[in-house]
Design a protein around this motif. Sequence first.
Motif, short mmCIF file in Angstrom:
data_model
loop_
_atom_site.label_atom_id
_atom_site.label_comp_id
_atom_site.label_asym_id
_atom_site.label_seq_id
_atom_site.Cartn_x
_atom_site.Cartn_y
_atom_site.Cartn_z
N SER A 1 2.51 1.79 -3.40
CA SER A 1 1.64 2.11 -4.52
C SER A 1 0.78 3.35 -4.25
CB SER A 1 0.77 0.92 -4.89
OG SER A 1 0.16 0.37 -3.77
N TRP A 2 1.20 4.20 -3.31
CA TRP A 2 0.46 5.42 -2.99
C TRP A 2 0.34 6.33 -4.21
CZ3 TRP A 2 -2.73 7.31 0.43
CH2 TRP A 2 -2.87 8.68 0.58
N GLU A 3 1.40 6.50 -4.97
CA GLU A 3 1.36 7.37 -6.15
C GLU A 3 0.39 6.84 -7.20
OE1 GLU A 3 4.25 9.12 -9.68
OE2 GLU A 3 5.15 8.29 -7.88
N ARG A 4 0.39 5.55 -7.40
CA ARG A 4 -0.50 4.95 -8.40
C ARG A 4 -1.97 5.11 -8.01
NH1 ARG A 4 -1.19 -1.19 -8.74
NH2 ARG A 4 -0.62 -0.69 -6.66
N VAL A 5 -2.27 4.97 -6.73
CA VAL A 5 -3.65 5.03 -6.26
C VAL A 5 -4.15 6.47 -6.19
CG1 VAL A 5 -5.18 4.54 -4.32
CG2 VAL A 5 -3.45 2.88 -4.97
N ILE B 1 2.21 3.24 8.17
CA ILE B 1 1.07 2.56 8.77
C ILE B 1 1.47 2.10 10.16
CG2 ILE B 1 -0.49 0.59 8.61
CD1 ILE B 1 -0.13 0.75 5.57
N ARG B 2 0.60 2.38 11.12
CA ARG B 2 0.82 1.92 12.48
C ARG B 2 -0.54 1.56 13.07
NH1 ARG B 2 4.05 5.94 15.28
NH2 ARG B 2 5.76 4.93 14.21
N LEU C 1 0.84 -1.21 0.00
CA LEU C 1 0.00 0.00 0.00
C LEU C 1 0.87 1.25 0.00
CD1 LEU C 1 -3.20 0.61 1.97
CD2 LEU C 1 -1.41 2.30 2.06
N VAL C 2 1.88 1.30 0.84
CA VAL C 2 2.75 2.46 0.92
C VAL C 2 3.49 2.65 -0.41
CG1 VAL C 2 4.83 3.39 2.04
CG2 VAL C 2 3.00 2.39 3.42
#
Length: 104
Positions: free
Chosen positions: A42-46, A60-61, A39-40
Amino acid sequence: MKQKPVYRYRKSEPETVGNAISEMLKAFKIDGKFYETDLVNSWERVMGKAIANRTSKLYIRNKKLFVHISSAPLKHELSMSREKILVLLTKEFGQQIVNEVIIK
């Protein structure tokens, strides 16, 4: 003399690489961390290049996504649409990886 038990590691039918990797991640109990890292990455893609360029920190925590934004107007805009971000991420990955988005 005792015989060692025979373990069968092979399955009788062929399996896709994706399914094999998924089973391996579950067996080692690292599937959650793998999806969080994905997820971290692919942040730019999403979210798009404009938002990714103004994102200074992302982590993420405790199933919460923390997003540090360098632009005040964009920070306000994203704060108003946190639920939409959750829906986008869930749709992209096919499962809910984080429960909450915190914009800082």
